[in-house]
Design a protein around this motif. Sequence first.
Motif, mmCIF file in Angstrom:
data_model
loop_
_atom_site.group_PDB
_atom_site.id
_atom_site.type_symbol
_atom_site.label_atom_id
_atom_site.label_comp_id
_atom_site.label_asym_id
_atom_site.label_seq_id
_atom_site.Cartn_x
_atom_site.Cartn_y
_atom_site.Cartn_z
ATOM 1 N N ARG A 24 0.900 -1.199 -0.152
ATOM 2 C CA ARG A 24 -0.054 0.055 -0.137
ATOM 3 C C ARG A 24 0.825 1.053 -0.059
ATOM 4 N N GLU A 25 2.048 1.281 -0.714
ATOM 5 C CA GLU A 25 2.956 2.552 -0.820
ATOM 6 C C GLU A 25 2.128 3.440 -1.809
ATOM 7 N N PRO A 26 2.291 4.744 -1.306
ATOM 8 C CA PRO A 26 1.553 5.793 -1.877
ATOM 9 C C PRO A 26 2.262 5.901 -3.162
ATOM 10 N N LEU A 27 1.764 5.904 -4.440
ATOM 11 C CA LEU A 27 2.056 6.350 -5.583
ATOM 12 C C LEU A 27 1.384 7.462 -6.081
ATOM 13 N N LYS A 28 2.205 8.417 -6.885
ATOM 14 C CA LYS A 28 1.577 9.721 -7.259
ATOM 15 C C LYS A 28 0.675 9.390 -8.727
ATOM 16 N N MET A 29 -0.377 10.005 -8.464
ATOM 17 C CA MET A 29 -1.218 9.983 -10.088
ATOM 18 C C MET A 29 -0.574 11.342 -10.632
ATOM 19 N N ASN A 30 -0.113 11.165 -12.065
ATOM 20 C CA ASN A 30 0.464 12.043 -12.870
ATOM 21 C C ASN A 30 -0.500 12.691 -13.764
ATOM 22 N N ASP A 31 -1.733 12.565 -13.506
ATOM 23 C CA ASP A 31 -2.722 13.197 -14.538
ATOM 24 C C ASP A 31 -2.740 14.531 -14.466
ATOM 25 N N HIS A 32 -2.950 15.262 -15.770
ATOM 26 C CA HIS A 32 -2.713 16.767 -15.572
ATOM 27 C C HIS A 32 -3.902 17.386 -15.078
ATOM 28 N N VAL A 33 -3.839 18.400 -14.189
ATOM 29 C CA VAL A 33 -4.968 19.080 -13.690
ATOM 30 C C VAL A 33 -5.168 20.437 -14.075
ATOM 31 N N ALA A 34 -6.328 20.689 -14.872
ATOM 32 C CA ALA A 34 -6.234 22.245 -15.450
ATOM 33 C C ALA A 34 -7.197 22.988 -14.339
ATOM 34 N N PHE A 35 -6.970 24.189 -14.196
ATOM 35 C CA PHE A 35 -7.569 24.930 -13.485
ATOM 36 C C PHE A 35 -7.625 26.508 -13.779
ATOM 37 N N ASP A 36 -8.710 27.373 -13.562
ATOM 38 C CA ASP A 36 -8.616 28.443 -13.995
ATOM 39 C C ASP A 36 -8.023 29.526 -12.956
ATOM 40 N N LEU A 37 -7.817 30.655 -13.418
ATOM 41 C CA LEU A 37 -7.050 31.576 -12.305
ATOM 42 C C LEU A 37 -8.183 32.201 -11.454
ATOM 43 N N GLU A 38 -9.384 31.876 -11.616
ATOM 44 C CA GLU A 38 -10.674 32.538 -10.879
ATOM 45 C C GLU A 38 -11.444 31.343 -10.788
ATOM 46 N N LEU A 39 -11.904 31.180 -9.284
ATOM 47 C CA LEU A 39 -13.080 30.036 -8.923
ATOM 48 C C LEU A 39 -14.152 31.162 -8.399
ATOM 49 N N GLU A 40 -15.324 30.697 -9.068
ATOM 50 C CA GLU A 40 -16.450 31.391 -8.583
ATOM 51 C C GLU A 40 -17.314 30.374 -8.086
ATOM 52 N N LEU A 41 -18.012 30.533 -6.786
ATOM 53 C CA LEU A 41 -18.951 29.602 -6.083
ATOM 54 C C LEU A 41 -20.292 30.016 -6.567
ATOM 55 N N THR A 42 -21.106 28.976 -6.386
ATOM 56 C CA THR A 42 -22.228 29.163 -6.655
ATOM 57 C C THR A 42 -23.205 30.193 -5.888
ATOM 58 N N TYR A 47 -13.107 33.939 -5.935
ATOM 59 C CA TYR A 47 -11.658 33.721 -5.557
ATOM 60 C C TYR A 47 -10.732 33.713 -6.633
ATOM 61 N N ASP A 48 -9.583 34.763 -6.500
ATOM 62 C CA ASP A 48 -8.507 34.799 -7.549
ATOM 63 C C ASP A 48 -7.344 33.950 -6.860
ATOM 64 N N LEU A 49 -6.807 33.032 -7.810
ATOM 65 C CA LEU A 49 -5.471 32.265 -7.454
ATOM 66 C C LEU A 49 -4.422 33.348 -7.305
ATOM 67 N N LYS A 50 -3.703 33.202 -6.032
ATOM 68 C CA LYS A 50 -2.673 33.894 -5.671
ATOM 69 C C LYS A 50 -1.187 33.060 -5.634
ATOM 70 N N ALA A 51 -1.466 31.636 -5.274
ATOM 71 C CA ALA A 51 -0.272 30.956 -5.279
ATOM 72 C C ALA A 51 -0.713 29.552 -5.393
ATOM 73 N N LEU A 52 0.519 28.660 -5.757
ATOM 74 C CA LEU A 52 0.179 27.275 -5.769
ATOM 75 C C LEU A 52 1.585 26.721 -5.394
ATOM 76 N N VAL A 53 1.393 25.408 -4.916
ATOM 77 C CA VAL A 53 2.703 24.488 -4.520
ATOM 78 C C VAL A 53 2.546 23.318 -5.147
#
Length: 83
Positions: A24-42, A47-53
């Motif tokens: 049960r060793e953790p392996l990384k999923m390498n799928d591409h993750v796409a996202f916008d620079l803005e997130l609008e809730l219902t 929210y504006d993207l300010k940083a990511l790690v």
Amino acid sequence: MAIDSPPEVLVVHLLRFVPRGERREPLKMNDHVAFDLELELTSGVIYDLKALVEHRGRRTQGGHYVAYAHTVLARFCARLRAP
């Protein structure tokens, strides 16, 4: 889960490691993750993207983290590496 009022700062964590194999060793999923620079809730809150790690590496035991931050003074992302 319902939130009565949206927080001033929103932190989203995407868990990209899954347990695999007999040990049960953790392996990384390498799928591409796409996202916008803005997130609008219902609710209409935006929210504006300010940083990511991001983690660069295949396993939790290896690799490194890279941080990208948007600055107010310039329209670019700074690439910062931990020592």
